[in-house]
Design a protein around this motif. Sequence first.
Motif, PDB file in Angstrom:
ATOM      1  N   LEU A   1     -53.355  35.309  32.610  1.00  0.00           N
ATOM      2  CA  LEU A   1     -51.947  35.123  32.287  1.00  0.00           C
ATOM      3  C   LEU A   1     -51.329  34.155  33.286  1.00  0.00           C
ATOM      4  O   LEU A   1     -51.490  34.319  34.497  1.00  0.00           O
ATOM      5  CB  LEU A   1     -51.226  36.471  32.345  1.00  0.00           C
TER       6      LEU A   1
ATOM      7  N   ARG B   1     -60.589  26.344  21.080  1.00  0.00           N
ATOM      8  CA  ARG B   1     -59.681  27.476  21.229  1.00  0.00           C
ATOM      9  C   ARG B   1     -59.243  27.983  19.873  1.00  0.00           C
ATOM     10  O   ARG B   1     -59.241  27.249  18.888  1.00  0.00           O
ATOM     11  CB  ARG B   1     -58.465  27.082  22.071  1.00  0.00           C
TER      12      ARG B   1
ATOM     13  N   ALA C   1     -56.079  30.416  18.450  1.00  0.00           N
ATOM     14  CA  ALA C   1     -54.887  31.243  18.601  1.00  0.00           C
ATOM     15  C   ALA C   1     -54.862  32.289  17.500  1.00  0.00           C
ATOM     16  O   ALA C   1     -55.501  32.138  16.456  1.00  0.00           O
ATOM     17  CB  ALA C   1     -53.643  30.368  18.535  1.00  0.00           C
TER      18      ALA C   1
ATOM     19  N   PRO D   1     -46.697  27.499  26.256  1.00  0.00           N
ATOM     20  CA  PRO D   1     -46.946  28.732  25.478  1.00  0.00           C
ATOM     21  C   PRO D   1     -47.865  28.488  24.284  1.00  0.00           C
ATOM     22  O   PRO D   1     -48.668  29.369  23.935  1.00  0.00           O
ATOM     23  CB  PRO D   1     -45.539  29.150  25.039  1.00  0.00           C
TER      24      PRO D   1
ATOM     25  N   THR E   1     -51.652  29.183  24.395  1.00  0.00           N
ATOM     26  CA  THR E   1     -52.173  30.546  24.359  1.00  0.00           C
ATOM     27  C   THR E   1     -53.220  30.691  23.270  1.00  0.00           C
ATOM     28  O   THR E   1     -52.973  30.380  22.107  1.00  0.00           O
ATOM     29  CB  THR E   1     -51.031  31.545  24.115  1.00  0.00           C
TER      30      THR E   1
ATOM     31  N   LEU F   1     -59.672  34.760  27.251  1.00  0.00           N
ATOM     32  CA  LEU F   1     -58.292  34.697  26.775  1.00  0.00           C
ATOM     33  C   LEU F   1     -57.391  34.027  27.804  1.00  0.00           C
ATOM     34  O   LEU F   1     -57.379  34.397  28.979  1.00  0.00           O
ATOM     35  CB  LEU F   1     -57.782  36.108  26.483  1.00  0.00           C
ATOM     36  N   VAL F   2     -56.617  33.072  27.325  1.00  0.00           N
ATOM     37  CA  VAL F   2     -55.586  32.422  28.123  1.00  0.00           C
ATOM     38  C   VAL F   2     -54.235  32.726  27.489  1.00  0.00           C
ATOM     39  O   VAL F   2     -54.039  32.466  26.298  1.00  0.00           O
ATOM     40  CB  VAL F   2     -55.810  30.898  28.184  1.00  0.00           C
ATOM     41  N   THR F   3     -53.341  33.266  28.286  1.00  0.00           N
ATOM     42  CA  THR F   3     -52.003  33.591  27.806  1.00  0.00           C
ATOM     43  C   THR F   3     -50.993  32.865  28.677  1.00  0.00           C
ATOM     44  O   THR F   3     -50.995  33.022  29.902  1.00  0.00           O
ATOM     45  CB  THR F   3     -51.732  35.105  27.858  1.00  0.00           C
TER      46      THR F   3
ATOM     47  N   SER G   1     -47.049  32.392  29.346  1.00  0.00           N
ATOM     48  CA  SER G   1     -45.739  32.983  29.087  1.00  0.00           C
ATOM     49  C   SER G   1     -44.642  31.945  29.279  1.00  0.00           C
ATOM     50  O   SER G   1     -44.741  31.051  30.123  1.00  0.00           O
ATOM     51  CB  SER G   1     -45.496  34.165  30.013  1.00  0.00           C
TER      52      SER G   1
END
Length: 123
Positions: A11, A38, A40, A88, A91, A118-120, A122
């Motif tokens: 994150l 990737r 999403a 964002p 993600t 996983l890449v998040t 914010s």
Amino acid sequence: QVQLVESGGGLVQAGGSLRLSCVASGRTFSVSAMGWFRQAAGKEREFVAAITWSGDTTYYADSVKGRFTISRENAANTVYLQMNSLKPEDTAVYYCAEAATNQAMASHRVQYWGKGTLVTVSS
């Protein structure tokens, strides 16, 4: 049997950076093109970046050009994805991939996939 294992996801706030790593095992690493994709939530898997076996040619999706950098260290059987200025919309689950060439990678003609990290990002 080739195995690709990704790490480095997590994150991060928008504008931040992450570096993903992918370690390959099971066969000769240095003769293949390596890349990142990737996916999403609710979307199709998309190409992100690729690098030739020699490391002298790279290829990026327009959406990440200028922000992401792919590199490889053949002696360590490792490929990296440095991600800067994250947004964002970056993600996703990021997958490492191996293909015969950069062109094959960009066309999704992948020979081996990792399980993803996983890449998040914010806001």
